[in-house]
Design a protein around this motif. Structure first.
Motif, PDB file in Angstrom:
ATOM      1  N   GLY A 277      -8.029   7.358   2.511  1.00 12.15           N
ATOM      2  CA  GLY A 277      -7.345   6.282   3.224  1.00 12.15           C
ATOM      3  C   GLY A 277      -8.030   5.907   4.519  1.00 12.15           C
ATOM      4  O   GLY A 277      -8.151   4.723   4.852  1.00 12.15           O
TER       5      GLY A 277
ATOM      6  N   SER B 254     -15.323   4.121  -3.156  1.00 11.93           N
ATOM      7  CA  SER B 254     -14.172   3.569  -2.432  1.00 11.93           C
ATOM      8  C   SER B 254     -14.623   2.720  -1.249  1.00 11.93           C
ATOM      9  O   SER B 254     -14.035   1.675  -0.958  1.00 11.93           O
ATOM     10  CB  SER B 254     -13.269   4.706  -1.955  1.00 11.93           C
ATOM     11  OG  SER B 254     -12.166   4.213  -1.219  1.00 11.93           O
TER      12      SER B 254
ATOM     13  N   ALA C 108     -11.118   3.952   3.767  1.00  9.22           N
ATOM     14  CA  ALA C 108     -10.766   2.617   3.283  1.00  9.22           C
ATOM     15  C   ALA C 108     -10.447   1.680   4.440  1.00  9.22           C
ATOM     16  O   ALA C 108     -10.881   0.518   4.453  1.00  9.22           O
ATOM     17  CB  ALA C 108      -9.571   2.712   2.333  1.00  9.22           C
TER      18      ALA C 108
ATOM     19  N   ASN D  77      -4.393  -0.696   2.989  1.00  7.79           N
ATOM     20  CA  ASN D  77      -5.000   0.620   3.163  1.00  7.79           C
ATOM     21  C   ASN D  77      -4.310   1.447   4.229  1.00  7.79           C
ATOM     22  O   ASN D  77      -4.211   2.670   4.100  1.00  7.79           O
ATOM     23  CB  ASN D  77      -6.489   0.473   3.476  1.00  7.79           C
ATOM     24  CG  ASN D  77      -7.301   0.131   2.242  1.00  7.79           C
ATOM     25  OD1 ASN D  77      -7.077   0.671   1.164  1.00  7.79           O
ATOM     26  ND2 ASN D  77      -8.246  -0.784   2.389  1.00  7.79           N
TER      27      ASN D  77
ATOM     28  N   ASN E 217     -13.804  -1.272  -0.674  1.00  9.20           N
ATOM     29  CA  ASN E 217     -13.083  -1.755   0.495  1.00  9.20           C
ATOM     30  C   ASN E 217     -13.945  -2.571   1.451  1.00  9.20           C
ATOM     31  O   ASN E 217     -13.421  -3.195   2.373  1.00  9.20           O
ATOM     32  CB  ASN E 217     -12.446  -0.569   1.227  1.00  9.20           C
ATOM     33  CG  ASN E 217     -11.240  -0.049   0.493  1.00  9.20           C
ATOM     34  OD1 ASN E 217     -10.222  -0.707   0.394  1.00  9.20           O
ATOM     35  ND2 ASN E 217     -11.362   1.158  -0.067  1.00  9.20           N
TER      36      ASN E 217
ATOM     37  N   GLY F 115       0.804  -1.212   0.000  1.00  5.91           N
ATOM     38  CA  GLY F 115       0.000   0.000   0.000  1.00  5.91           C
ATOM     39  C   GLY F 115       0.837   1.263   0.000  1.00  5.91           C
ATOM     40  O   GLY F 115       0.558   2.209  -0.746  1.00  5.91           O
TER      41      GLY F 115
END
Length: 468
Positions: free
Chosen positions: A308, A378, A311, A149, A382, A28
């Protein structure tokens, strides 16, 4: 590895699984760090949009090779050993990318890092699947996507802070060197942590049994389950191996029909679709995307951090669902959600105007609809395709074909990743963001019948019982 693991066994399983998935963190971080360096690379190496696109995407070529080779190498040298080599590659790739004086040196460093990313992408979830009980395998295997993530989030925060201190990613920071170089060098820290942490965990017991190291395998299994279960598990592994022969790519074909096994097509397909829905465009080109709808560099880096955080939260939720509702239902819900949100993004973007440089400008309302829809997209990814694909790739293949099937599935994933990443700047310059998001929406929609027809549920099934 059955449900009878006590809390002490569970603690050890969680520990070694956590160490293995530091590879996911580096995966990541390596994927996200490029996000803040695109402008710096273009200025430093004087590249065109296509040249910058190749510099960004070059890591994916190395990843394809690493993913393809890792399964076979791990069958010979062990999962842990190849992961250790990957940690070393991560370290030197970060140094080389930050020190690069031209595209050739940069691409070479990124290819090295790409090999490490590819190897870690298939071996970390495979290792976790081989040391965890079937009842909790899904939850622990989602650690891979959670760590991916967390790595992305870590790189976004690191990039934002370094750019803030320097004034811009292209401005000098410590030692008179540009901030974008330090963005790459930050990766040396988790790379070193990964290397030393790997030295503390055991090799996969399935690999040890396959290599005739029965006593070592028993010692590892004694830390995961009680002695009776350990002996039974070794017997099951040996029985599975005795039915088989030395693994090879030929095993990908069904001996009865001579055709590629259905489970292999399923693995190749889900690996490719995970990338074809366009998720890495947001991670690799996030700052470019946000700036194209009117935000500053500082604001776009802030959006990346929020992406982020969402996620990570979404993956944590998925980890508590995957062993309850199963893998296949999550994939289907995720596909539908991504298809709808991507269409909404494309419609919102279609209301904008472009200047001579093809820069998009949106009014406030459709701009916010596009931004919110990307975040929801997103979240759907995820909750589903992000973690579940890694879970399934680590567990869905029978022992005999696992190494070979992981190789071709990993290759499929990284080739698709390269294609999406390399073509995004081209799509941006030709059909624009609207066309690009429409393409990704199409793949999300097509993934629904693919999953419904080809993907089999693996919830609660022991690895030795997987069918091809």
């Amino acid at each position: 590895m059955r449900q009878g693991a006590t809390s002490s066994y569970a603690g050890f399983i969680a520990l070694i699984s956590g160490v293995a998935t530091i590879g996911g963190f580096l995966f990541g971080f390596d994927s996200g760090v490029i996000n803040g360096t695109v402008e710096g690379l273009a200025q430093a190496f004087h590249t065109t949009s296509a040249g910058t696109g190749f510099n960004v995407a070059s890591v994916l070529l190395g990843s394809a090779v690493g993913a393809f080779a890792a399964g076979s190498l791990a069958d010979v040298y062990g999962r842990r050993s190849i992961l250790i080599i990957s940690a070393v590659m991560f370290f030197f790739s970060a140094i080389g990318a930050g020190a690069a004086t031209g595209s050739a040196m940069f691409v070479a460093a990124r290819l090295l890092g790409g090999f490490a990313v590819g190897a870690a992408s298939v071996l970390s979830p495979a290792y976790v699947a081989e040391v965890t009980p079937a009842a909790t395998r899904g939850k622990l295997s989602t650690l891979q996507q959670i760590m991916i993530n967390v790595g992305l989030l870590g790189s976004f925060i690191s990039n934002a802070l370094l750019a803030h201190f320097a004034g811009s990613a292209t401005h000098p920071l410590w030692g008179g060197l540009e901030a974008w170089r330090w963005m790459f060098w930050m990766q040396t820290i988790p790379s070193a942590v990964f290397f030393f942490a790997l030295l503390t965990i055991p090799e996969s017991p399935r690999y040890l049994v396959a290599r005739g190291r029965r006593d070592e395998a028993h010692a590892v299994l004694d830390k995961i389950m009680d002695d009776a279960e350990a002996k039974q598990k070794i017997g099951e592994i040996e029985a599975s191996l005795n039915r088989d022969h030395k693994p090879s790519l030929a095993d990908l074909k069904d001996p009865a029909t001579g055709r590629i096994r259905k489970v292999v097509w399923a693995g190749v397909g889900i690996a490719a679709f995970q990338q074809l829905v366009g998720i890495n465009v947001i991670f690799y080109y996030g700052s470019v995307l946000w700036q194209s709808i009117g935000y500053t560099e500082a604001a776009s880096l802030g959006f990346n951090i929020l992406t982020g955080v969402l996620a990570v939260i979404s993956c944590l939720i998925s980890s508590n669902l995957v062993d309850r509702v199963g893998r296949k239902p999550l994939l289907l819900v995720g596909s539908a959600g991504m298809a709808v949100t991507l269409v909404i993004v494309a419609i919102a973007l279609s209301t904008g105007t472009t200047d001579a440089g093809n820069k998009l400008t949106l009014a406030y309302t459709p701009g916010m609809i596009a931004v919110v829809s990307v975040y929801v997209y997103s979240i759907f990814f995820n909750l589903s395709w992000g973690p579940v694909v890694w879970v399934m790739l680590g567990e869905m293949f029978p022992n005999q074909v696992r190494g070979s099937a992981l190789a071709v599935s990993g290759l499929s994933q990284w080739v698709a990743n390269f294609a999406i990443t390399m073509t995004f700047p081209i799509l941006l310059a030709s059909i624009g963001l609207v066309g690009a998001y429409a393409v990704y929406a199409f793949f999300a929609a097509v993934s629904i019948p693919f999953v419904a027809k080809l993907v089999q549920e693996t919830k609660g099934v022991e690895l030795e019982a997987m069918q091809g």
